[in-house]
Design a protein around this motif. Structure first.
Motif, PDB file in Angstrom:
ATOM      1  N   SER A 292       0.534  -0.576  -0.318  1.00  0.00           N
ATOM      2  CA  SER A 292       0.357  -0.412   0.036  1.00  0.00           C
ATOM      3  C   SER A 292       0.845   1.343   0.548  1.00  0.00           C
ATOM      4  CB  SER A 292      -0.609  -0.098   1.095  1.00  0.00           C
ATOM      5  OG  SER A 292      -0.257   0.579   2.362  1.00  0.00           O
ATOM      6  N   ASP A 293       0.843   2.005  -1.090  1.00  0.00           N
ATOM      7  CA  ASP A 293       0.962   3.472  -0.414  1.00  0.00           C
ATOM      8  C   ASP A 293       1.354   4.239   0.263  1.00  0.00           C
ATOM      9  OD1 ASP A 293       1.436   3.139  -3.101  1.00  0.00           O
ATOM     10  OD2 ASP A 293       0.320   4.849  -3.885  1.00  0.00           O
ATOM     11  N   VAL A 294       0.223   4.392   1.185  1.00  0.00           N
ATOM     12  CA  VAL A 294       0.016   4.922   2.841  1.00  0.00           C
ATOM     13  C   VAL A 294       1.226   3.898   3.765  1.00  0.00           C
ATOM     14  CG1 VAL A 294      -0.949   4.455   5.509  1.00  0.00           C
ATOM     15  CG2 VAL A 294      -2.381   4.649   3.029  1.00  0.00           C
ATOM     16  N   ARG A 295       1.592   3.040   3.705  1.00  0.00           N
ATOM     17  CA  ARG A 295       2.825   1.970   4.388  1.00  0.00           C
ATOM     18  C   ARG A 295       3.761   2.785   3.541  1.00  0.00           C
ATOM     19  NH1 ARG A 295       3.874  -3.950   2.598  1.00  0.00           N
ATOM     20  NH2 ARG A 295       1.164  -4.137   3.922  1.00  0.00           N
ATOM     21  N   ILE A 296       3.914   3.367   2.895  1.00  0.00           N
ATOM     22  CA  ILE A 296       5.669   3.602   2.068  1.00  0.00           C
ATOM     23  C   ILE A 296       5.471   4.955   2.288  1.00  0.00           C
ATOM     24  CG2 ILE A 296       6.599   3.778  -0.357  1.00  0.00           C
ATOM     25  CD1 ILE A 296       5.041   1.766  -1.290  1.00  0.00           C
ATOM     26  N   ARG A 297       4.410   6.111   2.342  1.00  0.00           N
ATOM     27  CA  ARG A 297       4.871   7.445   2.736  1.00  0.00           C
ATOM     28  C   ARG A 297       5.119   6.839   4.129  1.00  0.00           C
ATOM     29  NH1 ARG A 297       6.846   9.686  -0.422  1.00  0.00           N
ATOM     30  NH2 ARG A 297       6.028  11.752   1.036  1.00  0.00           N
TER      31      ARG A 297
ATOM     32  N   ALA B 144       8.917   7.583   8.311  1.00  0.00           N
ATOM     33  CA  ALA B 144       9.398   7.251   9.940  1.00  0.00           C
ATOM     34  C   ALA B 144      10.856   7.511   9.449  1.00  0.00           C
ATOM     35  CB  ALA B 144       9.261   5.760  10.165  1.00  0.00           C
ATOM     36  N   VAL B 145      11.808   7.692   8.841  1.00  0.00           N
ATOM     37  CA  VAL B 145      12.600   7.056   8.508  1.00  0.00           C
ATOM     38  C   VAL B 145      13.593   9.003   8.149  1.00  0.00           C
ATOM     39  CG1 VAL B 145      15.054   7.075   6.767  1.00  0.00           C
ATOM     40  CG2 VAL B 145      13.381   5.646   6.813  1.00  0.00           C
ATOM     41  N   ASN B 146      13.071   9.818   8.043  1.00  0.00           N
ATOM     42  CA  ASN B 146      12.909  11.657   7.953  1.00  0.00           C
ATOM     43  C   ASN B 146      13.360  11.726   9.726  1.00  0.00           C
ATOM     44  OD1 ASN B 146      13.320  11.465   5.455  1.00  0.00           O
ATOM     45  ND2 ASN B 146      11.007  12.214   4.951  1.00  0.00           N
TER      46      ASN B 146
ATOM     47  N   SER C   6       9.871   9.554  -2.747  1.00  0.00           N
ATOM     48  CA  SER C   6      10.602  10.788  -2.911  1.00  0.00           C
ATOM     49  C   SER C   6      10.493  10.887  -0.852  1.00  0.00           C
ATOM     50  CB  SER C   6       9.714  11.700  -3.404  1.00  0.00           C
ATOM     51  OG  SER C   6       8.715  12.335  -3.009  1.00  0.00           O
ATOM     52  N   GLY C   7      11.303  12.624  -1.161  1.00  0.00           N
ATOM     53  CA  GLY C   7      12.212  13.266   0.543  1.00  0.00           C
ATOM     54  C   GLY C   7      12.410  12.772   1.044  1.00  0.00           C
TER      55      GLY C   7
END
Length: 305
Positions: free
Chosen positions: A90-95, A100-102, A131-132
């Protein structure tokens, strides 16, 4: 040489079965259950919980590394692997994983392959959803990327300012000292060239290896104080004790998840963010993962006589 669990990010965490391997310590994995962990959530309300298909583990470890540059004692690294943009993730999981990384503000960010699966349709979304990422980002490609369209994926990441390494290395100055990042291309498709990757690279100091396929670790210079970050296996994807490991060994993949000591170097196999719950690919006994590492200096190792 060892990997130590430092702490877990979780609320109402549910620990999965600890994984151990030769030369490693047990790794307790926890589920990220609350969406608003790092301030205001732009996607959902603070109290709403993620759907099961959007879950992933946020795992934090400490790596003791022989030969680490003294200035890099305490260096922070984040790793994302096996994103598989498309219906499998899911895109939600990726974003959420990017956020979380940032929020962890690592010194270095590693992406270790397989950003798509079989279809070229999700290719334009790879750059969008990944991205980001804030910080120096280093990328290697996986077998699925080569099967779909590796040049397109490389160009997309480079447009984001990320460094893609295909049998190449880069020296980056971080925390006042040089660190060498060595990116080996995918071994599953026969594109790995360790000799070319290491040619001209520093032979001492902080040296961190990225390679999508874990068995590449067996080709590294032995007892060199190296750490390889890999993915590919999805932690076994569907784990049946005894059977899964046997099948992976037969397929030439003896390293399934977690930490291993191999020929005097270290290997960490990420469980991957993609191919998770609620998609067309079943997961059992392994969770989608974002891994964080704190690097610590350790005495140099000597080959066993």
């Amino acid at each position: 040489m060892r990997l130590r669990l430092s702490r877990r990010f979780a609320t109402r965490a549910t620990a999965s079965t600890a994984h151990t391997s030769s030369g490693s310590h047990g790794l307790a994995l926890a589920r990220n259950e609350v969406v608003a962990r790092y301030g205001e959530d732009p996607l959902r309300s603070e109290v709403e919980r993620l759907r099961w298909r959007d879950h992933f583990a946020l795992n934090e470890y400490v790596l003791d590394i022989p030969g680490l540059h003294p200035e890099h004692d305490g260096l922070r690294v984040a790793q994302l692997s096996d994103i598989h943009v498309g219906q499998a993730t899911s895109d939600v999981r990726i974003r959420r994983a990017v956020a979380a990384v940032n929020a962890s503000a690592p010194d270095l960010i590693f992406l270790t392959g397989d950003y798509v699966t079989h279809s070229p349709k999700p290719l334009p979304r790879v750059r969008e959803v990944l991205s980001g990422l804030a910080g120096p980002v280093f990328v290697v490609l996986g077998n699925h990327d080569h099967w779909v369209n590796a040049p397109y994926i490389r160009e997309g990441f480079e447009r984001l300012g990320y460094t893609v390494l295909q049998n190449e290395h880069r020296v980056v100055h971080v925390r006042g000292a040089p660190a060498t990042v060595l990116g080996i291309d995918d071994g599953r498709t026969g594109r790995d060239d360790v000799e070319a990757t290491f040619r001209g690279a520093p032979t001492t100091g902080t040296r961190l290896v990225l390679a999508h396929t874990p068995p590449t670790v067996e080709k590294l210079p032995p007892y060199a104080g190296l750490v390889q970050f890999s993915g590919h296996t999805h932690g076994g994807q569907f784990v049946v004790r005894g059977l899964t490991e046997k099948l992976f060994r037969r397929a030439g993949q003896p390293y399934i998840r977690g930490h291993y000591a191999v020929r005097g170097n270290q290997l960490y196999v990420n469980q991957g963010l993609g191919f998770g719950f609620g998609g067309p690919y079943l997961r059992r006994g392994t969770e989608p993962e974002v891994a964080f590492f704190t690097l610590r200096a350790a005495p140099a190792l000597q080959p066993v006589a």
